[in-house]
Design a protein around this motif. Structure first.
Motif, PDB file in Angstrom:
ATOM      1  N   SER A 176     -32.946 -22.494 -22.108  1.00 47.06           N
ATOM      2  CA  SER A 176     -34.408 -22.577 -22.269  1.00 47.06           C
ATOM      3  C   SER A 176     -35.129 -22.353 -20.946  1.00 47.06           C
ATOM      4  CB  SER A 176     -34.794 -23.940 -22.841  1.00 47.06           C
ATOM      5  OG  SER A 176     -34.264 -24.117 -24.139  1.00 47.06           O
ATOM      6  N   LEU A 177     -34.500 -22.765 -19.848  1.00 49.72           N
ATOM      7  CA  LEU A 177     -35.146 -22.643 -18.538  1.00 49.72           C
ATOM      8  C   LEU A 177     -35.047 -21.234 -17.965  1.00 49.72           C
ATOM      9  CD1 LEU A 177     -36.596 -24.091 -16.192  1.00 49.72           C
ATOM     10  CD2 LEU A 177     -34.327 -24.691 -15.288  1.00 49.72           C
ATOM     11  N   LEU A 178     -33.988 -20.514 -18.287  1.00 51.95           N
ATOM     12  CA  LEU A 178     -33.781 -19.189 -17.701  1.00 51.95           C
ATOM     13  C   LEU A 178     -34.952 -18.258 -18.012  1.00 51.95           C
ATOM     14  CD1 LEU A 178     -29.982 -18.718 -18.463  1.00 51.95           C
ATOM     15  CD2 LEU A 178     -31.016 -18.878 -16.179  1.00 51.95           C
ATOM     16  N   THR A 179     -35.357 -17.496 -17.010  1.00 54.19           N
ATOM     17  CA  THR A 179     -36.513 -16.608 -17.146  1.00 54.19           C
ATOM     18  C   THR A 179     -36.193 -15.352 -17.943  1.00 54.19           C
ATOM     19  OG1 THR A 179     -37.401 -17.397 -15.033  1.00 54.19           O
ATOM     20  CG2 THR A 179     -38.238 -15.290 -15.848  1.00 54.19           C
ATOM     21  N   TYR A 180     -34.969 -14.816 -17.767  1.00 52.92           N
ATOM     22  CA  TYR A 180     -34.665 -13.489 -18.298  1.00 52.92           C
ATOM     23  C   TYR A 180     -33.744 -13.566 -19.519  1.00 52.92           C
ATOM     24  CZ  TYR A 180     -36.420 -12.426 -13.665  1.00 52.92           C
ATOM     25  OH  TYR A 180     -37.199 -12.365 -12.535  1.00 52.92           O
ATOM     26  N   SER A 181     -34.014 -12.689 -20.472  1.00 50.55           N
ATOM     27  CA  SER A 181     -33.209 -12.666 -21.696  1.00 50.55           C
ATOM     28  C   SER A 181     -31.770 -12.258 -21.403  1.00 50.55           C
ATOM     29  CB  SER A 181     -33.831 -11.712 -22.717  1.00 50.55           C
ATOM     30  OG  SER A 181     -33.892 -10.382 -22.211  1.00 50.55           O
ATOM     31  N   HIS A 182     -31.566 -11.380 -20.412  1.00 54.16           N
ATOM     32  CA  HIS A 182     -30.177 -10.968 -20.142  1.00 54.16           C
ATOM     33  C   HIS A 182     -29.360 -12.131 -19.574  1.00 54.16           C
ATOM     34  CE1 HIS A 182     -32.479  -9.521 -16.465  1.00 54.16           C
ATOM     35  NE2 HIS A 182     -31.579 -10.307 -15.907  1.00 54.16           N
ATOM     36  N   ASP A 183     -29.985 -13.028 -18.816  1.00 55.59           N
ATOM     37  CA  ASP A 183     -29.266 -14.215 -18.366  1.00 55.59           C
ATOM     38  C   ASP A 183     -28.910 -15.115 -19.547  1.00 55.59           C
ATOM     39  OD1 ASP A 183     -29.208 -13.542 -15.721  1.00 55.59           O
ATOM     40  OD2 ASP A 183     -30.813 -14.884 -15.093  1.00 55.59           O
ATOM     41  N   ARG A 184     -29.814 -15.222 -20.507  1.00 54.78           N
ATOM     42  CA  ARG A 184     -29.522 -16.033 -21.702  1.00 54.78           C
ATOM     43  C   ARG A 184     -28.382 -15.426 -22.509  1.00 54.78           C
ATOM     44  NH1 ARG A 184     -35.189 -16.514 -21.376  1.00 54.78           N
ATOM     45  NH2 ARG A 184     -35.584 -14.839 -22.865  1.00 54.78           N
ATOM     46  N   THR A 185     -28.299 -14.092 -22.518  1.00 47.58           N
ATOM     47  CA  THR A 185     -27.190 -13.426 -23.210  1.00 47.58           C
ATOM     48  C   THR A 185     -25.856 -13.751 -22.551  1.00 47.58           C
ATOM     49  OG1 THR A 185     -28.625 -11.602 -23.895  1.00 47.58           O
ATOM     50  CG2 THR A 185     -26.258 -11.181 -23.885  1.00 47.58           C
ATOM     51  N   VAL A 186     -25.847 -13.734 -21.226  1.00 51.14           N
ATOM     52  CA  VAL A 186     -24.619 -14.075 -20.491  1.00 51.14           C
ATOM     53  C   VAL A 186     -24.230 -15.529 -20.759  1.00 51.14           C
ATOM     54  CG1 VAL A 186     -23.617 -14.360 -18.190  1.00 51.14           C
ATOM     55  CG2 VAL A 186     -25.029 -12.355 -18.694  1.00 51.14           C
ATOM     56  N   LEU A 187     -25.208 -16.420 -20.728  1.00 54.69           N
ATOM     57  CA  LEU A 187     -24.915 -17.835 -20.959  1.00 54.69           C
ATOM     58  C   LEU A 187     -24.414 -18.070 -22.387  1.00 54.69           C
ATOM     59  CD1 LEU A 187     -24.877 -20.677 -19.872  1.00 54.69           C
ATOM     60  CD2 LEU A 187     -27.317 -20.878 -20.418  1.00 54.69           C
ATOM     61  N   ALA A 188     -24.952 -17.324 -23.337  1.00 52.81           N
ATOM     62  CA  ALA A 188     -24.477 -17.447 -24.719  1.00 52.81           C
ATOM     63  C   ALA A 188     -23.011 -17.040 -24.828  1.00 52.81           C
ATOM     64  CB  ALA A 188     -25.333 -16.598 -25.646  1.00 52.81           C
ATOM     65  N   GLU A 189     -22.620 -16.011 -24.105  1.00 53.36           N
ATOM     66  CA  GLU A 189     -21.217 -15.600 -24.100  1.00 53.36           C
ATOM     67  C   GLU A 189     -20.347 -16.688 -23.483  1.00 53.36           C
ATOM     68  OE1 GLU A 189     -17.548 -13.925 -24.292  1.00 53.36           O
ATOM     69  OE2 GLU A 189     -19.354 -13.442 -25.453  1.00 53.36           O
ATOM     70  N   PHE A 190     -20.823 -17.299 -22.406  1.00 46.31           N
ATOM     71  CA  PHE A 190     -20.073 -18.405 -21.809  1.00 46.31           C
ATOM     72  C   PHE A 190     -19.885 -19.534 -22.820  1.00 46.31           C
ATOM     73  CE2 PHE A 190     -20.218 -22.608 -19.856  1.00 46.31           C
ATOM     74  CZ  PHE A 190     -19.131 -22.548 -18.986  1.00 46.31           C
ATOM     75  N   GLY A 191     -20.945 -19.885 -23.538  1.00 46.35           N
ATOM     76  CA  GLY A 191     -20.884 -21.003 -24.470  1.00 46.35           C
ATOM     77  C   GLY A 191     -20.095 -20.734 -25.735  1.00 46.35           C
ATOM     78  N   ARG A 192     -19.710 -19.489 -25.956  1.00 44.70           N
ATOM     79  CA  ARG A 192     -18.969 -19.119 -27.166  1.00 44.70           C
ATOM     80  C   ARG A 192     -17.557 -19.698 -27.171  1.00 44.70           C
ATOM     81  NH1 ARG A 192     -15.625 -14.983 -28.655  1.00 44.70           N
ATOM     82  NH2 ARG A 192     -15.685 -14.097 -26.555  1.00 44.70           N
ATOM     83  N   LEU A 193     -17.001 -19.959 -26.001  1.00 45.20           N
ATOM     84  CA  LEU A 193     -15.631 -20.448 -25.877  1.00 45.20           C
ATOM     85  C   LEU A 193     -15.607 -21.686 -24.984  1.00 45.20           C
ATOM     86  CD1 LEU A 193     -13.812 -17.032 -25.247  1.00 45.20           C
ATOM     87  CD2 LEU A 193     -13.677 -18.423 -27.329  1.00 45.20           C
TER      88      LEU A 193
END
Length: 305
Positions: free
Chosen positions: A109-126
């Motif tokens: 929620s804090l991250l400014t950029y959508s691409h950073d949120r995409t990377v974090l979502a991949e991290f949280g997948r596993l």
């Protein structure tokens, strides 16, 4: 422009927290990242940028994602790794004036950029804390046609020694604690320096040589899973006639889609596995075995010119 970064994480009360940094120059909240220096590999850049921006030394984990976007009309690619914080503390610096450790959802929620949120979502997948094996193809050796002795004794070439030296610098970024190798001089010498730096003995793996693997590939796969299932991370050096088959078989077993299985000399496959439940043995059902969930290929250990 090439850059690298990481999702820096730590354990907190049985959960995971993520480091999000505020860059005063851009007034944004982002994941730590930065451009490659001359003579630097992408994984080394990721670890260096984490240290410079956050003050934390880290151990790299699985590869997460490559993001591409345009900055000022110039194309930029950023390769991201998972990275566990192992020591250090944050101090405001020229690039970053604030750091927050947050649960994944709050960090997103804090991250400014959508691409950073995409990377974090991949991290949280596993799960964050996966088992890891660094599967290395031996470095360049002299031509077989020009070697008159036992092929098992064929040594590294000058170019191969340069690759071995580069691997000696590259592989510690993932903090391996064990070194295994097919019993070939060129395989042993490729990872000898890593073993010396760790002050550990090299464990020879006959099942992971070409002659030992192909009579019974299943036994070779089981042996690699046995190596992976141990708590400490491992380097495993093998041959070009083995590695593509091993990676493809493990990927198919885990339902992991890979389009190709390259294997250049001196290259590394960063293989991440789920942890087995409880005490694991090969007599257990395959459903309880470590499962390959991430496989990332590094074509060369040599730094960027």
């Amino acid at each position: 422009m090439k850059a690298a970064g990481a999702v820096l994480w730590r354990e907190a009360d049985g959960d995971v927290e993520i480091a999000v940094v505020h860059r005063q120059r851009y007034d944004d909240w982002s994941l730590p990242k930065g451009k490659l220096d001359r003579g630097e590999t992408i994984p080394a850049c990721a670890a260096r940028e984490v240290l410079e921006e956050t003050g934390y030394s880290c151990v790299l984990g699985r590869f997460l994602k490559q993001i591409s976007y345009t900055v000022g009309g110039d194309a930029k690619t950023v390769d991201y790794y998972a990275a566990e914080a192992v020591s250090g503390s944050f101090t405001a610096n020229d690039e970053v004036d604030s750091l927050r450790w947050l649960p994944i959802a709050d960090a997103s929620s804090l991250l400014t950029y959508s691409h950073d949120r995409t990377v974090l979502a991949e991290f949280g997948r596993l799960p964050a804390d996966l088992l890891l094996v660094l599967l290395v193809r031996h470095a360049k050796a002299g031509k077989r046609s020009e070697w008159n002795d036992d092929d098992d004794l064929r040594p590294l070439s000058d170019a191969g020694w340069k690759q071995a030296s580069a691997l000696r610098s590259l592989l510690p970024l993932w903090a391996p604690a064990r070194v295994h190798t097919a019993p070939r001089v060129r395989c042993v010498d490729t990872v000898r320096g890593v073993a010396e730096d760790l002050s550990v003995d090299i464990v020879e793996e006959a099942r992971l040589s070409e002659e030992g693997y192909w009579p019974d590939p299943d036994a070779g796969l089981v042996r690699l899973l046995e190596v992976a299932a141990q708590e400490d991370r491992a380097v495993v050096c093998s041959q070009g006639g083995v590695i593509p088959s091993v990676v493809q078989s493990l990927a198919e077993m885990g339902g992991l889609r890979l389009d190709e299985y390259p294997c250049k000399k001196g290259s590394v496959w960063v293989l991440a596995f789920t942890r087995p439940f409880g005490t694991w043995s090969t007599s257990d059902s395959p459903s309880r075995w470590p499962t390959l969930v991430s496989a990332h290929y590094l074509a060369s250990p040599l730094p960027r010119p």
